[in-house]
Design a protein around this motif. Structure first.
Motif, PDB file in Angstrom:
ATOM      1  N   CYS A  51       0.879  -1.172   0.000  1.00 12.73           N
ATOM      2  CA  CYS A  51       0.000   0.000   0.000  1.00 12.73           C
ATOM      3  C   CYS A  51       0.914   1.218   0.000  1.00 12.73           C
ATOM      4  N   PRO A  52       1.101   1.830  -1.163  1.00 16.01           N
ATOM      5  CA  PRO A  52       2.056   2.937  -1.260  1.00 16.01           C
ATOM      6  C   PRO A  52       1.813   4.084  -0.284  1.00 16.01           C
ATOM      7  N   ILE A  53       0.569   4.340   0.090  1.00 18.47           N
ATOM      8  CA  ILE A  53       0.308   5.460   0.992  1.00 18.47           C
ATOM      9  C   ILE A  53       1.059   5.293   2.314  1.00 18.47           C
ATOM     10  N   TYR A  54       1.217   4.054   2.780  1.00 18.59           N
ATOM     11  CA  TYR A  54       1.978   3.810   4.010  1.00 18.59           C
ATOM     12  C   TYR A  54       3.471   4.027   3.778  1.00 18.59           C
ATOM     13  N   GLY A  55       3.951   3.633   2.614  1.00 13.89           N
ATOM     14  CA  GLY A  55       5.357   3.879   2.281  1.00 13.89           C
ATOM     15  C   GLY A  55       5.652   5.363   2.215  1.00 13.89           C
ATOM     16  N   TYR A  56       4.768   6.106   1.545  1.00 15.33           N
ATOM     17  CA  TYR A  56       4.963   7.554   1.465  1.00 15.33           C
ATOM     18  C   TYR A  56       4.853   8.205   2.844  1.00 15.33           C
ATOM     19  N   GLY A  57       3.898   7.741   3.640  1.00 13.95           N
ATOM     20  CA  GLY A  57       3.756   8.276   4.994  1.00 13.95           C
ATOM     21  C   GLY A  57       5.018   8.065   5.808  1.00 13.95           C
ATOM     22  N   ALA A  58       5.593   6.872   5.716  1.00 15.10           N
ATOM     23  CA  ALA A  58       6.834   6.580   6.451  1.00 15.10           C
ATOM     24  C   ALA A  58       7.969   7.474   5.967  1.00 15.10           C
ATOM     25  N   ILE A  59       8.049   7.677   4.671  1.00 16.21           N
ATOM     26  CA  ILE A  59       9.115   8.519   4.115  1.00 16.21           C
ATOM     27  C   ILE A  59       8.932   9.966   4.580  1.00 16.21           C
ATOM     28  N   ILE A  60       7.689  10.448   4.619  1.00 21.42           N
ATOM     29  CA  ILE A  60       7.429  11.800   5.143  1.00 21.42           C
ATOM     30  C   ILE A  60       7.931  11.896   6.583  1.00 21.42           C
ATOM     31  N   LEU A  61       7.624  10.888   7.383  1.00 20.79           N
ATOM     32  CA  LEU A  61       8.099  10.892   8.782  1.00 20.79           C
ATOM     33  C   LEU A  61       9.621  10.870   8.852  1.00 20.79           C
ATOM     34  N   ILE A  62      10.233   9.996   8.073  1.00 20.47           N
ATOM     35  CA  ILE A  62      11.692   9.846   8.116  1.00 20.47           C
ATOM     36  C   ILE A  62      12.391  11.135   7.678  1.00 20.47           C
ATOM     37  N   ILE A  63      11.915  11.739   6.625  1.00 17.71           N
ATOM     38  CA  ILE A  63      12.594  12.915   6.075  1.00 17.71           C
ATOM     39  C   ILE A  63      12.285  14.194   6.875  1.00 17.71           C
ATOM     40  N   PHE A  86      -2.310  15.189   3.686  1.00 10.92           N
ATOM     41  CA  PHE A  86      -1.819  14.148   2.757  1.00 10.92           C
ATOM     42  C   PHE A  86      -2.921  13.139   2.427  1.00 10.92           C
ATOM     43  N   GLU A  87      -3.635  12.682   3.442  1.00  7.96           N
ATOM     44  CA  GLU A  87      -4.703  11.701   3.230  1.00  7.96           C
ATOM     45  C   GLU A  87      -5.832  12.306   2.388  1.00  7.96           C
ATOM     46  N   TYR A  88      -6.182  13.539   2.667  1.00  6.77           N
ATOM     47  CA  TYR A  88      -7.255  14.210   1.925  1.00  6.77           C
ATOM     48  C   TYR A  88      -6.869  14.362   0.450  1.00  6.77           C
ATOM     49  N   ILE A  89      -5.681  14.878   0.203  1.00  9.82           N
ATOM     50  CA  ILE A  89      -5.225  15.094  -1.178  1.00  9.82           C
ATOM     51  C   ILE A  89      -5.106  13.771  -1.923  1.00  9.82           C
ATOM     52  N   THR A  90      -4.577  12.750  -1.259  1.00  7.99           N
ATOM     53  CA  THR A  90      -4.445  11.435  -1.902  1.00  7.99           C
ATOM     54  C   THR A  90      -5.805  10.894  -2.305  1.00  7.99           C
ATOM     55  N   ASP A  91      -6.768  10.935  -1.396  1.00  9.84           N
ATOM     56  CA  ASP A  91      -8.105  10.449  -1.716  1.00  9.84           C
ATOM     57  C   ASP A  91      -8.738  11.268  -2.828  1.00  9.84           C
ATOM     58  N   PHE A  92      -8.574  12.577  -2.771  1.00 13.38           N
ATOM     59  CA  PHE A  92      -9.141  13.452  -3.800  1.00 13.38           C
ATOM     60  C   PHE A  92      -8.610  13.082  -5.185  1.00 13.38           C
ATOM     61  N   PHE A  93      -7.288  12.952  -5.307  1.00 12.68           N
ATOM     62  CA  PHE A  93      -6.698  12.643  -6.608  1.00 12.68           C
ATOM     63  C   PHE A  93      -7.008  11.227  -7.077  1.00 12.68           C
ATOM     64  N   LEU A  94      -7.018  10.261  -6.175  1.00 12.57           N
ATOM     65  CA  LEU A  94      -7.386   8.901  -6.577  1.00 12.57           C
ATOM     66  C   LEU A  94      -8.819   8.867  -7.100  1.00 12.57           C
ATOM     67  N   GLN A  95      -9.709   9.582  -6.430  1.00 17.52           N
ATOM     68  CA  GLN A  95     -11.098   9.619  -6.879  1.00 17.52           C
ATOM     69  C   GLN A  95     -11.216  10.385  -8.193  1.00 17.52           C
ATOM     70  N   ALA A  96     -10.500  11.496  -8.322  1.00 17.37           N
ATOM     71  CA  ALA A  96     -10.559  12.287  -9.558  1.00 17.37           C
ATOM     72  C   ALA A  96     -10.002  11.504 -10.747  1.00 17.37           C
ATOM     73  N   LEU A  97      -8.910  10.786 -10.537  1.00 16.69           N
ATOM     74  CA  LEU A  97      -8.276  10.049 -11.636  1.00 16.69           C
ATOM     75  C   LEU A  97      -9.009   8.762 -12.003  1.00 16.69           C
ATOM     76  N   PHE A  98      -9.452   8.027 -10.986  1.00 18.69           N
ATOM     77  CA  PHE A  98      -9.975   6.690 -11.233  1.00 18.69           C
ATOM     78  C   PHE A  98     -11.457   6.529 -10.927  1.00 18.69           C
ATOM     79  N   GLY A  99     -12.064   7.544 -10.323  1.00 18.43           N
ATOM     80  CA  GLY A  99     -13.482   7.458  -9.987  1.00 18.43           C
ATOM     81  C   GLY A  99     -13.772   6.441  -8.897  1.00 18.43           C
ATOM     82  N   LEU A 100     -12.759   6.111  -8.114  1.00 15.58           N
ATOM     83  CA  LEU A 100     -12.893   5.115  -7.055  1.00 15.58           C
ATOM     84  C   LEU A 100     -12.394   5.693  -5.744  1.00 15.58           C
TER      85      LEU A 100
END
Length: 181
Positions: A51-63, A86-100
């Motif tokens: 689940c990339p969102i967890y990978g990105y979240g970890a990287i945000i924390l690390i950096i 981050f969660e809001y923007i991710t959901d917004f773009f996933l829904q905008a791009l894929f309708g899911l």
């Protein structure tokens, strides 16, 4: 994470941490859904077990938050703000791009458009405290020990393979979600 001779670069280490935490996030999502739905459910955007969102979240924390180890109040509230956005923007773009939608907090107390909710924002803040103070130091030490046992050329090749596999999975998943083929 300074690079020494014959070691991975900071970027290559970030790729490894991203993969580790994206995989752990996928496992956590699977367990969470299994507990609540009593069945295995495909979690995450990609077909593979990450689940990339967890990978990105970890990287945000690390950096961005590694220096907040001794500032727990700033870490807690800072990550609540950053991860909620981050969660809001991710959901917004996933829904905008894929309708899911891969998550929906509609009906939960203090949610915003079903994309974020106060309860999970607080969870992200608590998790950040645990991650920065306990999890990442253990993972850093463990990864360091494991990398010492693997030739550097194989380590570097592995990061390239990881990038290629994730890129292929992202493209394949996008094609399916967009109904291109």
């Amino acid at each position: 994470m300074k690079k020494k001779n014959n070691q991975l670069s900071d970027f290559q280490k970030i790729i490894l941490y991203f993969t580790i935490y994206a995989f752990i996030g996928w496992i956590a999502e699977e367990i969470f859904c299994l507990i609540y739905t009593h069945e295995f459910t495909k979690r995450g955007f990609l077909f593979g077990p990450i689940c990339p969102i967890y990978g990105y979240g970890a990287i945000i924390l690390i950096i961005f938050f590694k220096d907040y180890k001794k500032k727990p109040i700033k870490l807690f509230f800072g990550t609540i703000i950053v991860f909620t956005i981050f969660e809001y923007i991710t959901d917004f773009f996933l829904q905008a791009l894929f309708g899911l939608r891969w998550w929906d907090y509609t009906g939960q107390f203090l949610n915003l458009n079903g994309r974020v909710t106060l309860s999970f924002s607080v969870v992200w803040g608590i998790f950040a405290l645990i991650f920065i103070n306990i999890i990442q130091p253990i993972v850093t030490k463990t990864v360091g020990k494991l990398l010492n046992k693997i030739p550097v050329k194989i380590q570097k090749l592995s990061t390239v393979v990881i990038i290629l596999l994730i890129a292929i999975d992202t493209i394949a998943s996008s094609i399916v979600y967009l109904n291109i083929l």
